[in-house]
Design an enzyme around this catalytic site. Structure first.
Site, PDB file in Angstrom:
ATOM      1  CB  SER A  71      -4.690   6.371  10.944  1.00  0.00           C
ATOM      2  OG  SER A  71      -3.472   6.701   9.769  1.00  0.00           O
TER       3      SER A  71
ATOM      4  CG  ASP B 299      -0.761  -0.258   8.905  1.00  0.00           C
ATOM      5  OD1 ASP B 299      -0.505   0.272   7.802  1.00  0.00           O
ATOM      6  OD2 ASP B 299      -1.281   0.147   9.735  1.00  0.00           O
TER       7      ASP B 299
ATOM      8  CG  HIS C  87      -3.585   2.113   7.734  1.00  0.00           C
ATOM      9  ND1 HIS C  87      -2.284   2.546   8.882  1.00  0.00           N
ATOM     10  CD2 HIS C  87      -4.224   3.594   7.558  1.00  0.00           C
ATOM     11  CE1 HIS C  87      -2.401   3.722   9.051  1.00  0.00           C
ATOM     12  NE2 HIS C  87      -3.564   4.307   8.385  1.00  0.00           N
TER      13      HIS C  87
END
Length: 585
Positions: A318, A405, A437
């Site tokens: 991320s 995601d 994600h």
């Protein structure tokens, strides 16, 4: 039904008798407010701005005051007591070491009194609020050395408690504690099959950034190897408004097992260290101080003789994936390899992809990163986006993404992979079509880790286990993308058509998008407008008689008709999101 939520309340708090007394919600400006439930409605009693934190925890036993956490009036998050009638608050406790935000509170089930508080510094610190709890903690620390202790819960008479422990080499254990007899019974270990004797220890460290700010971090060194001239992996956490803590981390342990020293910096912009430390990260992505903190951590390890300057890599998920791309693009002389998992490469497209029902996230990003619709912010965001400096990336890169995601779209990885491929730079790409994600399925995680292990070994020289099970091998092959097939979809503006404004009248009304969110459709000055609960209105432009687009956040709205041509609802599209809303009035 205890209470009906007509006011977009995100959290209700009851008093100790079970009466709903407090509502908590986000304001239109991105802050939060605490509201008292009264006969004639809700009355705000405490508010904090978007850059502040406040949240109710539990009612005091007197029924007139409520415990809350807040940093509205100071740098660190404090424990406070708020009087609902006078709306005045008083500080109960702030970190005795004046280092970190308030962590949590433990209350007696028998007396409803506050009996302990804790803070997460380098490790967990617990502060007893009475002599009995102090004696209990002394006993627990004696019986359970070298671990962090968490008081999880108590029985109604306070005699028995569940005690959790964790450490860098232990994912966790849970005990039943008899406070009256001062005895402990282990109930279970988390992941008991882990060979704890082979796990590496994690050390809290501090180093000084180039501007003099002290950066807290954790360093894990491989077992059985002199800490000299080691290959290093810098592993920045995600968020970025989060922090790393002392304790078991599977990625850290895996990398240390393969011979890497692992550095996990809590760079400025991380949470937990006060408002000033958090705000110091505002607008400082990529080319700014947040990334400098990582670079300065590498230099600290080089100066200490721990790191081999020719074998430094970076890996993150991320925001950590973004920091990986930024590290390779903006400090190409530092890193010999990088691996980015679900990391954004273009901050402008990242911000533009935030859906309207994540307005709170959008407001936070606008404050701490910038507004892509503001010309000065946009110029800076372009400069901070690794995609626009892809030609500076020299080190091999591995990119990993989940096709589903919703936060960081797959396009963020597609575009950096395509750019590096076209530049002739070494890049590998894994995509899991059934992940979002981050990876959740075991087979995908194993395959990704096997691919990462090989990639890092090839470029940094760590240990590598070539053998793997046939199902993991097959899954790795399935996830591996031929980079020659990667395409970047250039978005094109849909053609706007002219409609008789009288047609808009059929769409007027309110549509239920989510349980706590409606979209109101109205007409102003012969233009069709949409407005979600608690958000600003935006204009809808027709591309057909029933299909409209917005120039914010790439939204498309399709109005759905019944057989008799009456409007029964709408479908909102954004990226790969599809939300169906029924017309309610």
């Amino acid at each position: 039904m205890l209470i009906q939520n007509d006011e977009n309340i995100g959290l209700w708090t009851t008093d100790l008798d079970g009466n709903v007394r407090i509502g908590y919600r986000q304001t239109l400006e991105g802050g939060h407010e605490i509201l008292a439930v009264q006969k004639d409605g809700l009355t705000p009693v405490y508010t904090c701005r978007i850059e502040e934190t406040c949240r109710p925890i539990r009612f005091h036993k007197d029924g007139q005051r409520v415990y809350l956490i807040s940093n509205r009036d100071g740098n660190l998050i404090q424990l406070k007591l708020l009087n609902l009638e006078s709306q005045q608050s008083q500080v109960v406790e702030v970190d005795p070491e004046n280092q970190v935000d308030f962590g949590d509170a433990v209350f007696s089930e028998a007396t409803d009194e506050l009996i302990a508080t804790f803070y997460v510094g380098d490790r967990i610190r617990i502060y007893p609020q009475n002599d009995k709890i102090a004696a209990d903690l002394a006993f627990l620390k004696q019986q359970l050395p070298d671990v962090d202790i968490v008081l999880q819960s108590l029985t109604l008479d306070d005699r028995f408690g569940l005690v959790g422990t964790r450490s860098d080499v232990n994912p966790g254990s849970t005990y039943l504690f008899d406070r009256s007899t001062q005895t402990l019974e282990k109930l279970y270990d988390d992941r008991p099959e882990l060979p704890r004797e082979h796990l590496a220890t994690m050390q809290p460290i501090r180093y000084t950034a180039r501007d003099g700010l002290e950066i807290p971090a954790y360093l894990t060194l491989p077992q059985g190897v002199d800490p000299v001239n080691l290959p290093v992996i810098v592993m920045p956490h995600g968020g970025p408004w989060a922090r790393d803590m002392w304790g078991y981390n599977p990625f850290t342990q895996f990398l240390a097992n393969r011979g890497y020293a692992v550095l996990q910096p809590n760079f400025r912009g991380s949470t937990g260290y006060g408002k000033a430390f958090l705000n110091a990260g505002n607008n400082e992505w990529g080319t700014g101080a947040m990334q400098h903190d990582l670079t300065d951590g590498v230099q600290y390890l080089i100066d200490a003789g721990i790191a081999d300057p020719e074998r430094v890599g970076i890996f993150g998920v991320s925001y950590g994936g973004y920091a990986t791309l930024a590290g390779l693009a903006f400090t190409p002389d530092i890193y010999a390899a990088g691996a980015s998992m679900v990391g954004p490469s273009n901050l402008i497209t990242l911000l533009k992809s935030i859906p309207p029902y994540w307005e709170s996230i959008k407001a936070k990003f606008a404050l701490r990163l910038g507004d892509p619709d503001d010309p000065s912010d946009r110029t800076r965001l372009e400069a901070q986006s690794p995609l626009f400096s892809a030609d500076q990336i020299q080190a091999p890169l591995m990119v990993v993404h989940g096709a589903k995601d919703p936060r960081v779209k797959q396009a963020e990885s597609d575009q950096i992979v395509a750019a590096l491929r076209d530049l002739g730079r070494p890049v590998e790409y894994l995509i899991a079509p059934d992940e979002g994600h981050g990876f959740r399925k075991e087979i995908n995680s194993l395959a990704m880790t096997a691919g990462l292990e090989k990639f890092l070994a090839e470029h940094l020289g760590g240990r590598y286990q070539a053998e793997m099970s046939s199902d993991v091998q097959a899954q790795l092959e399935k996830l591996t993308v031929d980079i020659e097939t990667v395409t970047v979809n250039e978005s094109s503006e849909p053609e706007i058509v002219e409609l008789d404004p009288a047609i808009y009248n059929r769409y007027l009304g309110t549509y239920q998008l989510l349980p706590n969110m409606q979209i109101a459709i109205r007409v102003e000055e012969q233009q069709l407008l949409a407005q979600a609960t608690g958000q600003e209105a935006f204009t809808l432009y027709p591309v057909s008689e029933t299909k409209f687009v917005a120039q914010v956040a790439d939204i498309t709205i399709q109005f759905n008709l019944s057989a008799d041509e009456t409007v029964k609802g709408l479908t909102l599209y954004q990226g790969d999101q599809e939300l169906i809303a029924s017309k309610v009035k």
